[in-house]
Design a protein around this motif. Structure first.
Motif, PDB file in Angstrom:
ATOM      1  N   ASP A   1       1.472  -1.021   0.153  1.00  0.00           N
ATOM      2  CA  ASP A   1      -0.084  -0.133  -0.121  1.00  0.00           C
ATOM      3  C   ASP A   1       0.763   1.170   0.204  1.00  0.00           C
ATOM      4  O   ASP A   1       0.778   2.171  -0.535  1.00  0.00           O
ATOM      5  N   GLY A   2       1.949   0.948   0.582  1.00  0.00           N
ATOM      6  CA  GLY A   2       3.157   2.736   0.887  1.00  0.00           C
ATOM      7  C   GLY A   2       3.271   2.637  -0.466  1.00  0.00           C
ATOM      8  O   GLY A   2       3.771   4.166  -0.539  1.00  0.00           O
TER       9      GLY A   2
ATOM     10  N   ARG B   1       0.894   5.060  -2.111  1.00  0.00           N
ATOM     11  CA  ARG B   1       0.587   6.407  -1.849  1.00  0.00           C
ATOM     12  C   ARG B   1       1.782   7.107  -2.314  1.00  0.00           C
ATOM     13  O   ARG B   1       1.784   8.062  -2.461  1.00  0.00           O
TER      14      ARG B   1
ATOM     15  N   THR C   1       2.259  12.949   6.045  1.00  0.00           N
ATOM     16  CA  THR C   1       3.136  11.793   5.377  1.00  0.00           C
ATOM     17  C   THR C   1       2.553  11.785   4.015  1.00  0.00           C
ATOM     18  O   THR C   1       1.827  11.227   3.130  1.00  0.00           O
ATOM     19  N   ASP C   2       1.466  11.814   4.406  1.00  0.00           N
ATOM     20  CA  ASP C   2       0.220  10.709   3.362  1.00  0.00           C
ATOM     21  C   ASP C   2       0.064  10.981   2.166  1.00  0.00           C
ATOM     22  O   ASP C   2       0.448  11.432   0.492  1.00  0.00           O
TER      23      ASP C   2
ATOM     24  N   GLU D   1       4.991  11.422   1.380  1.00  0.00           N
ATOM     25  CA  GLU D   1       5.942  10.266   0.457  1.00  0.00           C
ATOM     26  C   GLU D   1       5.915  10.133  -0.307  1.00  0.00           C
ATOM     27  O   GLU D   1       5.246   9.626  -1.035  1.00  0.00           O
TER      28      GLU D   1
ATOM     29  N   TYR E   1      10.118   6.827  -0.220  1.00  0.00           N
ATOM     30  CA  TYR E   1       9.769   5.408   0.373  1.00  0.00           C
ATOM     31  C   TYR E   1      10.885   4.219  -0.222  1.00  0.00           C
ATOM     32  O   TYR E   1      11.323   4.364   0.052  1.00  0.00           O
TER      33      TYR E   1
END
Length: 313
Positions: free
Chosen positions: A79-80, A83, A259-260, A263, A268
């Motif tokens: 998921d990261g 994003r 961070t949302d 990032e 990352y």
């Protein structure tokens, strides 16, 4: 009767040797940049194979076992990653739409100035931020824009106004990110356009004045078409960078509260590859980023050639 081409080939080879001997100083000067690119740009590309291996730092690159595309499958399930990819495209798109035209406007304005001393002073003031490290800029941003202790918000509070969360709320952070980026890079970007403006024939402006064209007409019909090839090339290059983003700027301006939106791919990869020591994942993400960037670059160049008959190559 066939005519032999061997003497011509021999003659061409002789001329090449003579040119090499005659201009040996130039070839010697070229040797260092070539060695630099081979050593630091091309040889490290061999490390891309880490993305297809279960890399172990103790076994080394070549002794680590192959895993094929398993790493990419793992990346696409994170998921990261999505994003970071979303934020990278969003911030780059905003930079392209908002920041890209600013150097063009500044270059045209500077070109229209008649007072040379003011023009040189303005250029110096606009160029200076480019030479400031992003680490220093990040410290300046905190000192000026921090919600509770920043100078700007302290002044606002003294006037009975509410503090603005420049660095702690996502929307304000994005606006701050764009504003600081424009301040840091816009002046330096004008150099290319000012150089392109010097190549425009001055007779065109004189002819336009004879025809009664005002300043805006000359800018629209002479200045902008004159720098159009430069604008298109830089636009294509910027589109090619849509999938990549610098590390310094988002890293120094980011904090856990945003961070949302802060990032991005580069930060990352840093957190995954360096802090978590997952080098295979970090390499796979970097390779994916490079391939997507190449696709964007080639697509933008293709569309530009179809529409304007102009491109990079």
């Amino acid at each position: 009767m066939a005519i032999s081409t061997k003497p011509n080939a021999r003659e061409a080879s002789r001329w090449k040797v003579l040119a090499l001997v005659r201009d040996w100083q130039l070839y010697t000067l070229l040797l260092l940049p070539v060695l630099y690119f081979l050593t630091f740009k091309y040889v490290p590309m061999l490390g891309v194979v880490i993305a297809f291996k279960d890399y172990n730092i103790f076994n080394g690159i070549w002794a680590s076992p192959w895993v094929g595309f398993e790493t990419f499958q793992e990346v696409f399930k994170m998921d990261g990653f999505y994003r970071a990819l979303r934020n990278t495209f969003l911030l780059n798109l905003l930079d392209l739409v908002i920041s890209f035209p600013i150097p063009i406007i500044l270059a045209i304005l500077l070109n229209e100035l008649r007072l040379k001393w003011f023009k040189k002073g303005a250029q110096m003031i606009l160029y200076l931020p480019h030479f400031i490290s992003w680490v220093i800029i990040g410290g300046m941003a905190i000192q000026l824009l921090a919600t509770n202790t920043g100078i700007v918000n302290t002044v606002l509070k003294n006037f009975g106004m509410e503090a603005i969360p420049f660095l702690t709320e996502p929307l304000y952070w994005v606006l701050t990110y764009l504003g600081i980026g424009i301040w840091q890079s816009a002046g330096w970007g004008t150099i290319i356009y000012l150089a392109a403006l010097t190549g425009i024939n001055k007779d065109l402006y004189e002819a336009a004045e004879v025809d009664g064209a005002n300043r805006m007409r000359k800018i629209w019909h002479i200045t902008l078409p004159g720098i159009k090839p430069t604008i298109i090339i830089l636009l294509i290059i910027n589109i090619g960078h849509m999938a990549s983003i610098g590390f310094d700027r988002p890293f120094v301006l980011s904090n856990p509260l945003v961070t949302d939106v802060s990032e991005v791919i580069s930060t990352y990869v840093y957190s995954i590859g360096i802090q978590s020591a997952r080098y295979t994942i970090a390499t796979a993400i970097g390779l994916f980023q490079a391939v997507v960037g190449l696709i964007f670059l080639l697509t933008a160049d293709f569309i530009s050639r179809k529409v304007n008959d102009q491109g990079i190559w």
